[in-house]
Design a protein around this motif. Sequence first.
Motif, PDB file in Angstrom:
ATOM      1  N   GLU A  25       0.858  -1.184   0.000  1.00 13.56           N
ATOM      2  CA  GLU A  25       0.000   0.000   0.000  1.00 13.56           C
ATOM      3  C   GLU A  25       0.897   1.239   0.000  1.00 13.56           C
ATOM      4  O   GLU A  25       1.347   1.689   1.046  1.00 13.56           O
ATOM      5  CB  GLU A  25      -0.917  -0.008   1.223  1.00 13.56           C
ATOM      6  N   GLU A  33       1.805   4.887  -0.034  1.00 14.39           N
ATOM      7  CA  GLU A  33       1.343   6.240   0.230  1.00 14.39           C
ATOM      8  C   GLU A  33       2.404   7.242  -0.226  1.00 14.39           C
ATOM      9  O   GLU A  33       3.593   6.930  -0.266  1.00 14.39           O
ATOM     10  CB  GLU A  33       1.053   6.431   1.725  1.00 14.39           C
ATOM     11  N   TYR A  46      -9.324  11.896   3.998  1.00 17.37           N
ATOM     12  CA  TYR A  46      -9.235  10.455   3.745  1.00 17.37           C
ATOM     13  C   TYR A  46     -10.456   9.979   2.956  1.00 17.37           C
ATOM     14  O   TYR A  46     -11.588  10.180   3.395  1.00 17.37           O
ATOM     15  CB  TYR A  46      -9.118   9.691   5.060  1.00 17.37           C
ATOM     16  N   THR A  47     -10.197   9.381   1.812  1.00 19.69           N
ATOM     17  CA  THR A  47     -11.241   8.933   0.862  1.00 19.69           C
ATOM     18  C   THR A  47     -12.203  10.070   0.516  1.00 19.69           C
ATOM     19  O   THR A  47     -13.357   9.828   0.153  1.00 19.69           O
ATOM     20  CB  THR A  47     -12.029   7.714   1.400  1.00 19.69           C
ATOM     21  N   ASN A  90      -6.859   5.619  -3.364  1.00 23.01           N
ATOM     22  CA  ASN A  90      -7.721   6.442  -2.505  1.00 23.01           C
ATOM     23  C   ASN A  90      -6.942   7.644  -1.998  1.00 23.01           C
ATOM     24  O   ASN A  90      -5.711   7.611  -1.882  1.00 23.01           O
ATOM     25  CB  ASN A  90      -8.270   5.652  -1.308  1.00 23.01           C
ATOM     26  N   GLU A 147      -5.687   9.979   0.939  1.00 24.48           N
ATOM     27  CA  GLU A 147      -5.270   9.570   2.274  1.00 24.48           C
ATOM     28  C   GLU A 147      -5.587  10.643   3.317  1.00 24.48           C
ATOM     29  O   GLU A 147      -6.230  11.633   3.038  1.00 24.48           O
ATOM     30  CB  GLU A 147      -3.781   9.203   2.279  1.00 24.48           C
ATOM     31  N   GLN A 158      -2.234  13.984   0.133  1.00 21.53           N
ATOM     32  CA  GLN A 158      -1.659  12.649   0.300  1.00 21.53           C
ATOM     33  C   GLN A 158      -2.585  11.604  -0.340  1.00 21.53           C
ATOM     34  O   GLN A 158      -3.798  11.644  -0.158  1.00 21.53           O
ATOM     35  CB  GLN A 158      -1.483  12.340   1.789  1.00 21.53           C
ATOM     36  N   TRP A 159      -1.973  10.657  -1.087  1.00 20.16           N
ATOM     37  CA  TRP A 159      -2.747   9.614  -1.765  1.00 20.16           C
ATOM     38  C   TRP A 159      -2.067   8.266  -1.592  1.00 20.16           C
ATOM     39  O   TRP A 159      -0.945   8.171  -1.076  1.00 20.16           O
ATOM     40  CB  TRP A 159      -2.888   9.948  -3.262  1.00 20.16           C
ATOM     41  N   GLU A 160      -2.767   7.231  -2.041  1.00 24.65           N
ATOM     42  CA  GLU A 160      -2.254   5.868  -1.936  1.00 24.65           C
ATOM     43  C   GLU A 160      -2.665   5.055  -3.152  1.00 24.65           C
ATOM     44  O   GLU A 160      -3.749   5.246  -3.696  1.00 24.65           O
ATOM     45  CB  GLU A 160      -2.806   5.188  -0.676  1.00 24.65           C
ATOM     46  N   ASN A 217      -0.224  13.450   9.209  1.00 23.99           N
ATOM     47  CA  ASN A 217       0.224  12.073   9.038  1.00 23.99           C
ATOM     48  C   ASN A 217       1.462  11.944   8.169  1.00 23.99           C
ATOM     49  O   ASN A 217       1.692  12.750   7.272  1.00 23.99           O
ATOM     50  CB  ASN A 217      -0.896  11.225   8.411  1.00 23.99           C
ATOM     51  N   SER A 220       3.731   8.970   5.749  1.00 26.56           N
ATOM     52  CA  SER A 220       3.364   8.042   4.678  1.00 26.56           C
ATOM     53  C   SER A 220       4.008   6.678   4.908  1.00 26.56           C
ATOM     54  O   SER A 220       5.208   6.590   5.157  1.00 26.56           O
ATOM     55  CB  SER A 220       3.820   8.585   3.317  1.00 26.56           C
ATOM     56  N   SER A 222       6.969   4.678   3.207  1.00 27.61           N
ATOM     57  CA  SER A 222       6.766   5.018   1.800  1.00 27.61           C
ATOM     58  C   SER A 222       8.051   5.072   0.992  1.00 27.61           C
ATOM     59  O   SER A 222       8.024   4.997  -0.236  1.00 27.61           O
ATOM     60  CB  SER A 222       6.051   6.373   1.708  1.00 27.61           C
TER      61      SER A 222
END
Length: 344
Positions: free
Chosen positions: A109, A111, A136-137, A170, A172, A177-179, A225, A227, A318
Amino acid sequence: MTKYKLEYIWLDGYKPTPNLRGKTQIKEFDHFPSLEELPLWGFDGSSTEQAEGRSSDCVLKPVAVYPDPARKNGALVMCEVMMPDGVTPHPSNARATILDDEGAWFGFEQEYFFYKDGRPLGFPEHGYPAPQGPYYTGVGFKNVGDVAREIVEEHLELCLEAGINHEGINAEVAKGQWEFQIFGKGSKKAADEVWMARYLLLRLTEKYGVDIEFHCKPLGDTDWNGSGMHCNFSTKFMREVGGKDYFEALMAAFAKNLDDHIAVYGPDNHMRLTGKHETAPWNKFSYGVADRGASIRVPHSFIRNDYKGYLEDRRPNSQGDPYQIASQVLKTISEVPAKSAAAA
């Protein structure tokens, strides 16, 4: 015959985190080239921290090939770096010596942050945006902006067209921030596809004037946050036999090897694994059912299925090298005798 654009891609010798490199070679084929048909190719290792100027030759050895969806008649060629003899792995070549097992399945996963003008995409020039919570999402301009989703959707398509087993995306927890998630059977296959997906993302964002920040805690000691690159893993034995005794022996092995895992799970992990923001402290091992704050999260399905299935190591970050992460996981698993555990 067709002239194919072969993009040879490799990892340089920079530490603690290697960079992706790439250069293009034109070769004629009457069909999309197979791995066996791709030649070795030299490069100047003195420019990539892999050789000295007085003896700068290094060699690229193709190890995986994918269609390049961004180029007509293009191929993406993942390579290992070899010494000038073309046979001996270069010291920076982590892939050549890792443990591998096609029965071991890995899901990573990945990030990351989008960065523009020296700050996460969507951050104001001074200060911070609204606190974490809705991102987030999230959906909508105030949460994801006007370009990030366009990039991640295009990246998804590129990966799928290249044959990479991209399994989802999605937004994050932090703004900007994404993943994305990559799944593969076997250490090398899974890690190859993570590196290739990273390459496609970096190349894609060039045209948007946006950078990708893979550092595990780019905003430092703040409430924003970091990653990760959570590593979901299983072996054939874990999926088909398992058992509580085996699981407990496996967790004991992970606890014993804590330092070895942290050493390859990505630099600066002490900045991210603080015990806050759903992370376990970097120097303490723990596991728990559905516990996002544990070192290893145990899914409810694993327990319901008589301790069979997959587990999630939440400590890799990450920046981590998936070759080394997968290899260290397999090394630890190999310390637990499957047959004797099953007999117990």
